[in-house]
Design a protein around this motif. Sequence first.
Motif, PDB file in Angstrom:
ATOM      1  N   UNK A   1       0.796  -1.083  -0.111  1.00  0.00           N
ATOM      2  CA  UNK A   1      -0.105  -0.176   0.025  1.00  0.00           C
ATOM      3  C   UNK A   1       0.906   1.402   0.018  1.00  0.00           C
ATOM      4  N   UNK A   2       2.052   1.250   0.574  1.00  0.00           N
ATOM      5  CA  UNK A   2       2.989   2.421   0.736  1.00  0.00           C
ATOM      6  C   UNK A   2       3.312   2.681  -0.900  1.00  0.00           C
ATOM      7  N   UNK A   3       3.901   1.608  -1.348  1.00  0.00           N
ATOM      8  CA  UNK A   3       4.506   1.899  -2.776  1.00  0.00           C
ATOM      9  C   UNK A   3       3.132   2.161  -3.653  1.00  0.00           C
ATOM     10  N   UNK A   4       1.926   1.453  -3.593  1.00  0.00           N
ATOM     11  CA  UNK A   4       1.020   1.925  -4.517  1.00  0.00           C
ATOM     12  C   UNK A   4       0.520   3.323  -4.227  1.00  0.00           C
ATOM     13  N   UNK A   5       0.529   3.809  -3.129  1.00  0.00           N
ATOM     14  CA  UNK A   5      -0.002   5.445  -2.776  1.00  0.00           C
ATOM     15  C   UNK A   5       0.915   5.950  -3.173  1.00  0.00           C
ATOM     16  N   UNK A   6       2.263   5.973  -2.941  1.00  0.00           N
ATOM     17  CA  UNK A   6       3.428   6.793  -3.440  1.00  0.00           C
ATOM     18  C   UNK A   6       3.272   6.977  -4.845  1.00  0.00           C
ATOM     19  N   UNK A   7       3.252   5.812  -5.815  1.00  0.00           N
ATOM     20  CA  UNK A   7       3.122   6.099  -7.009  1.00  0.00           C
ATOM     21  C   UNK A   7       1.651   6.857  -7.532  1.00  0.00           C
ATOM     22  N   UNK A   8       0.590   6.549  -6.842  1.00  0.00           N
ATOM     23  CA  UNK A   8      -0.399   7.124  -7.224  1.00  0.00           C
ATOM     24  C   UNK A   8      -0.327   8.799  -7.027  1.00  0.00           C
ATOM     25  N   UNK A   9       0.040   9.139  -5.502  1.00  0.00           N
ATOM     26  CA  UNK A   9       0.306  10.573  -5.238  1.00  0.00           C
ATOM     27  C   UNK A   9       1.124  11.288  -6.312  1.00  0.00           C
ATOM     28  N   UNK A  10       2.410  10.441  -6.735  1.00  0.00           N
ATOM     29  CA  UNK A  10       3.236  11.176  -7.686  1.00  0.00           C
ATOM     30  C   UNK A  10       2.656  11.547  -8.949  1.00  0.00           C
ATOM     31  N   UNK A  11       1.995  10.508  -9.443  1.00  0.00           N
ATOM     32  CA  UNK A  11       1.150  10.846 -10.899  1.00  0.00           C
ATOM     33  C   UNK A  11       0.188  11.788 -10.578  1.00  0.00           C
ATOM     34  N   UNK A  12      -0.578  12.122  -9.632  1.00  0.00           N
ATOM     35  CA  UNK A  12      -1.551  13.203  -9.155  1.00  0.00           C
ATOM     36  C   UNK A  12      -0.787  14.791  -9.361  1.00  0.00           C
ATOM     37  N   UNK A  13       0.418  14.687  -8.309  1.00  0.00           N
ATOM     38  CA  UNK A  13       0.975  15.906  -8.227  1.00  0.00           C
ATOM     39  C   UNK A  13       1.563  16.177  -9.519  1.00  0.00           C
ATOM     40  N   UNK A  14       2.082  15.607 -10.389  1.00  0.00           N
ATOM     41  CA  UNK A  14       2.839  16.072 -11.683  1.00  0.00           C
ATOM     42  C   UNK A  14       1.904  16.535 -12.502  1.00  0.00           C
TER      43      UNK A  14
END
Length: 152
Positions: free
Chosen positions: A70-83
């Motif tokens: 969940x940490x890895x999935x959440x980080x990648x999800x937030x990285x895509x949104x913030x970009x």
Amino acid sequence: MSLVERLIQELGPWSWWVFGLLLLGLEVLAPGTFFLWFGIAAILVGSVALFVDLSWQLELILFLLLSLASVFAGRSLLRKESADEGDPSLNRRGSRYVGRVFVLDEPIVQGIGRLKVDDTVWRIAGPDCPGGTRIRVNAVQGAQLIVEPATD
């Protein structure tokens, strides 16, 4: 047997739900999105433990694996949104005006003038032009707009 051990034993799988809700509550108090993923993992382990009889060791391993996932999935999800968010010219206000056409309120004299855009007065540089001339912004140099007479 301590009070915490007895409470965990009596709650059974629900102790994971309590732990997950505590982590989610901690997420509200702490900045960032760190405890959120561990809280979600704990609630998922509690859900699995309700239907499948697991030893505490397996529950702990499942919690660790779900936490990492969940940490890895959440980080990648937030990285895509913030970009995708944000205004690329936020700190370069003048760059928004490049290519736009305005009408001079005051003349440009000896290559220097002023242009009012919305509620801001900009210093402009360009060829001498009388007031009322249509000008196009070509570039930005610091806090100064570089202009030329508009041909269209």
